[in-house]
Design an enzyme around this catalytic site. Sequence first.
Site, PDB file in Angstrom:
ATOM      1  N   GLU A   1      56.984  56.125 -48.095  1.00 20.68           N
ATOM      2  CA  GLU A   1      57.602  54.865 -47.653  1.00 20.68           C
ATOM      3  C   GLU A   1      56.613  53.704 -47.563  1.00 20.68           C
ATOM      4  O   GLU A   1      57.011  52.570 -47.360  1.00 20.68           O
ATOM      5  CB  GLU A   1      58.274  55.004 -46.278  1.00 20.68           C
ATOM      6  CG  GLU A   1      59.403  55.995 -46.198  1.00 20.68           C
ATOM      7  CD  GLU A   1      60.042  56.017 -44.810  1.00 20.68           C
ATOM      8  OE1 GLU A   1      59.634  55.207 -43.934  1.00 20.68           O
ATOM      9  OE2 GLU A   1      60.952  56.837 -44.587  1.00 20.68           O
TER      10      GLU A   1
ATOM     11  N   GLU B   1      57.342  53.784 -51.361  1.00 23.93           N
ATOM     12  CA  GLU B   1      58.448  54.201 -52.230  1.00 23.93           C
ATOM     13  C   GLU B   1      59.480  54.974 -51.422  1.00 23.93           C
ATOM     14  O   GLU B   1      59.219  55.430 -50.315  1.00 23.93           O
ATOM     15  CB  GLU B   1      57.941  55.046 -53.397  1.00 23.93           C
ATOM     16  CG  GLU B   1      56.878  56.086 -53.057  1.00 23.93           C
ATOM     17  CD  GLU B   1      57.302  57.116 -52.021  1.00 23.93           C
ATOM     18  OE1 GLU B   1      58.445  57.618 -52.143  1.00 23.93           O
ATOM     19  OE2 GLU B   1      56.524  57.433 -51.111  1.00 23.93           O
TER      20      GLU B   1
END
EC number: 2.4.2.21
Length: 356
Positions: free
Chosen positions: A317, A174
């Site tokens: 991430e 994310e």
Amino acid sequence: MQTLHALLRDIPAPDAEAMARAQQHIDGLLKPPGSLGRLETLAVQLAGMPGLNGTPQVGEKAVLVMCADHGVWDEGVAVSPKIVTAIQAANMTRGTTGVCVLAAQAGAKVHVIDVGIDAEPIPGVVNMRVARGCGNIAVGPAMSRLQAEALLLEVSRYTCDLAQRGVTLFGVGELGMANTTPAAAMVSVFTGSDAKEVVGIGANLPPSRIDNKVDVVRRAIAINQPNPRDGIDVLSKVGGFDLVGMTGVMLGAARCGLPVLLDGFLSYSAALAACQIAPAVRPYLIPSHFSAEKGARIALAHLSMEPYLHMAMRLGEGSGAALAMPIVEAACAMFHNMGELAASNIVLPEGNANAT
């Protein structure tokens, strides 16, 4: 066109017979039974996934990074400017962020997906944008239930399309300034924990601002009253588009009978939602690393998961998911490439599980 209800209904159960065969095969390899520890249990878990056709294997690998902004940023719960979401999403398309470097090392492709960035569309980023940022959960819901359901279905379909094109191992990630706040709210709701127990520093929030973040999470839960037994209700009320997107990857991969590597704290919150929406998802989830974020232990305990890596990481991430992909491949290599005891005329006495 498949509905979300149909997708959830069609998630297959693990193949118990394939898992038993895998365990028998592993016990006959050139080693004392159990001596490769969790690598063995991981191989058995993989063998039970119908999408892998009864044997631990890895084909193409993909990390899906869900990018979105959050209205709760306005409450002073993050130190980075909101525009950093868009800047970092653009950097991902150039392959220069942490997840991109680690995914390249693992031989995985990074899919950068805009599910709600508050900026103009970014070239090279997959556009699944619901809106330019979700609502401020401190004053109302993040989104409508219909928006959450539609995004879950769209991301699930995208995941299944990748599976049809040869991806057999997924990682979730994310990107979104302030997104540890909704993640903490979700973990608080699903685990019944007070916000103080699960709110951490996120992306280096100063200690002097933690109490405000705790208060924001408590207000979000009090105002929205999410139902902990309804995963979609929790996502739509105190979540965010990126958290919904990660949940959709898990649902889609499970529908295809394929493994998903979790990342850190943000992905734990999405996993809690996914398992509440469809408990059949749980056997397809693989925890990569133990996030350094404060609420990680509580979330993982609720999921009954023990990550493979302890690296004090909290980048997000999908970096941890990418880093753990070689571990999954190692489990497959062990299964297929090790010799067998019988071929070497070795007979081990019983009780050698702890031998070295």
